[in-house]
Scaffold this motif. Structure first.
Motif, short mmCIF file in Angstrom:
data_model
loop_
_atom_site.label_atom_id
_atom_site.label_comp_id
_atom_site.label_asym_id
_atom_site.label_seq_id
_atom_site.Cartn_x
_atom_site.Cartn_y
_atom_site.Cartn_z
N THR A 245 -3.58 5.10 -9.63
CA THR A 245 -3.67 3.67 -9.88
C THR A 245 -2.53 2.95 -9.18
O THR A 245 -1.36 3.28 -9.41
CB THR A 245 -3.63 3.34 -11.37
OG1 THR A 245 -4.69 4.03 -12.05
CG2 THR A 245 -3.78 1.84 -11.61
N ILE A 246 -2.87 1.99 -8.34
CA ILE A 246 -1.85 1.18 -7.67
C ILE A 246 -1.70 -0.13 -8.42
O ILE A 246 -2.69 -0.69 -8.91
CB ILE A 246 -2.21 0.94 -6.18
CG1 ILE A 246 -1.05 0.29 -5.45
CG2 ILE A 246 -3.49 0.13 -6.06
CD1 ILE A 246 -1.25 0.23 -3.93
N SER A 247 -0.47 -0.60 -8.53
CA SER A 247 -0.21 -1.89 -9.18
C SER A 247 1.00 -2.53 -8.51
O SER A 247 1.71 -1.87 -7.75
CB SER A 247 0.03 -1.70 -10.68
OG SER A 247 1.15 -0.87 -10.92
N ALA B 213 -3.86 4.10 -1.10
CA ALA B 213 -4.31 2.95 -1.88
C ALA B 213 -3.64 1.69 -1.36
O ALA B 213 -2.52 1.75 -0.85
CB ALA B 213 -4.01 3.13 -3.37
N THR B 214 -4.34 0.58 -1.50
CA THR B 214 -3.77 -0.72 -1.15
C THR B 214 -4.06 -1.72 -2.24
O THR B 214 -5.00 -1.55 -3.04
CB THR B 214 -4.33 -1.25 0.18
OG1 THR B 214 -5.75 -1.42 0.05
CG2 THR B 214 -4.02 -0.33 1.34
N ILE B 215 -3.25 -2.78 -2.29
CA ILE B 215 -3.44 -3.84 -3.26
C ILE B 215 -3.05 -5.16 -2.61
O ILE B 215 -2.00 -5.25 -1.96
CB ILE B 215 -2.62 -3.57 -4.55
CG1 ILE B 215 -2.90 -4.64 -5.61
CG2 ILE B 215 -1.13 -3.45 -4.27
CD1 ILE B 215 -2.36 -4.28 -6.99
N GLY C 266 0.80 -1.21 0.00
CA GLY C 266 0.00 0.00 0.00
C GLY C 266 0.83 1.26 0.00
O GLY C 266 2.05 1.22 0.19
N ARG D 208 -4.26 -8.84 -6.22
CA ARG D 208 -4.45 -7.62 -6.99
C ARG D 208 -5.82 -6.98 -6.81
O ARG D 208 -6.27 -6.22 -7.68
CB ARG D 208 -4.11 -7.81 -8.47
CG ARG D 208 -2.63 -8.05 -8.70
CD ARG D 208 -2.28 -8.19 -10.18
NE ARG D 208 -0.83 -8.18 -10.39
CZ ARG D 208 -0.06 -9.26 -10.22
NH1 ARG D 208 -0.58 -10.39 -9.83
NH2 ARG D 208 1.25 -9.16 -10.42
N SER D 209 -6.48 -7.25 -5.70
CA SER D 209 -7.66 -6.47 -5.35
C SER D 209 -7.19 -5.13 -4.81
O SER D 209 -6.25 -5.07 -4.02
CB SER D 209 -8.49 -7.19 -4.29
OG SER D 209 -9.03 -8.39 -4.79
N THR D 210 -7.85 -4.06 -5.23
CA THR D 210 -7.39 -2.72 -4.87
C THR D 210 -8.43 -1.95 -4.06
O THR D 210 -9.63 -2.23 -4.13
CB THR D 210 -7.04 -1.89 -6.12
OG1 THR D 210 -8.20 -1.81 -6.96
CG2 THR D 210 -5.90 -2.53 -6.89
N ASN D 211 -7.92 -0.97 -3.33
CA ASN D 211 -8.77 -0.09 -2.53
C ASN D 211 -8.14 1.29 -2.57
O ASN D 211 -6.92 1.43 -2.48
CB ASN D 211 -8.85 -0.59 -1.08
CG ASN D 211 -9.70 0.30 -0.22
OD1 ASN D 211 -10.85 0.58 -0.54
ND2 ASN D 211 -9.14 0.78 0.88
N TYR D 212 -8.98 2.32 -2.74
CA TYR D 212 -8.48 3.69 -2.86
C TYR D 212 -9.20 4.63 -1.90
O TYR D 212 -10.40 4.46 -1.62
CB TYR D 212 -8.69 4.22 -4.29
CG TYR D 212 -7.92 3.51 -5.35
CD1 TYR D 212 -8.46 2.42 -6.04
CD2 TYR D 212 -6.61 3.90 -5.66
CE1 TYR D 212 -7.74 1.76 -7.02
CE2 TYR D 212 -5.88 3.24 -6.64
CZ TYR D 212 -6.46 2.18 -7.32
OH TYR D 212 -5.73 1.53 -8.29
#
Length: 120
Positions: A68-70, A49-51, A35, A55-59
Motif C-alpha cells: 500500500t502506497i500513501s 507503486a505510484t500515487i 512513487g 491520492r490516486s494510486t497504481n500498483y
C-alpha cells in the motif's frame, strides 16, 4: 533541488512486513506524483507503486493486495507498507518524486535506495 531520504529497509522473513518512508527536503519546490521502484540484482528497475497528489494510486500486478502506497503532503513524505513479503520482493527500493523547483515543468528526483531482503 530536491533531496530524498529513504528509510525502513531491512531483513525480514517470508510473510513479514516492512514500511518504507521517503521524505523530501529542499527549498521552493512542489511535489506532484510520488512513487516507489525497485531493482533486483541482474534486473532492470521496475515500478512498484505510484500515487498522485490527489491520492490516486497504481500498483504493479506483482504487489497488488500486499503493498500500500500513501503520502503525507504536509510532510512531503511517501510511504510504502509492504505485507506478506516474498523472497522475490528482495531488491533495492528507490523512491521517486516529480517536482517543480521554480520552473513550470516537473523534474524527476530519486532517493539513494534502501535494501529490502526477504529470507525464505
Amino acid at each position: 533541488q530536491v533531496q530524498l531520504v529513504e528509510s525502513g529497509g531491512g531483513l525480514v522473513q517470508t510473510g513479514g512486513s516492512l514500511r518504507l518512508s521517503c521524505a523530501a527536503s529542499g527549498s521552493r519546490f512542489t511535489i506532484y506524483a510520488m512513487g516507489w521502484y525497485r531493482q533486483a540484482p541482474g534486473k532492470q528497475r521496475e515500478l512498484v507503486a505510484t500515487i498522485t497528489r490527489g491520492r490516486s494510486t497504481n500498483y504493479a500486478d506483482s504487489v497488488k493486495g500486499r503493498f500500500t502506497i500513501s503520502r503525507d503532503n504536509a510532510k512531503n513524505t511517501v510511504y510504502l507498507q509492504m505485507n506478506s513479503l516474498k523472497p522475490e520482493d528482495t531488491a533495492v527500493y528507490y523512491c521517486n518524486m516529480m517536482a517543480t523547483t521554480g520552473t513550470s515543468v516537473p523534474s524527476g528526483f530519486w532517493g539513494q535506495g534502501t535494501q529490502v531482503t526477504v529470507s525464505s
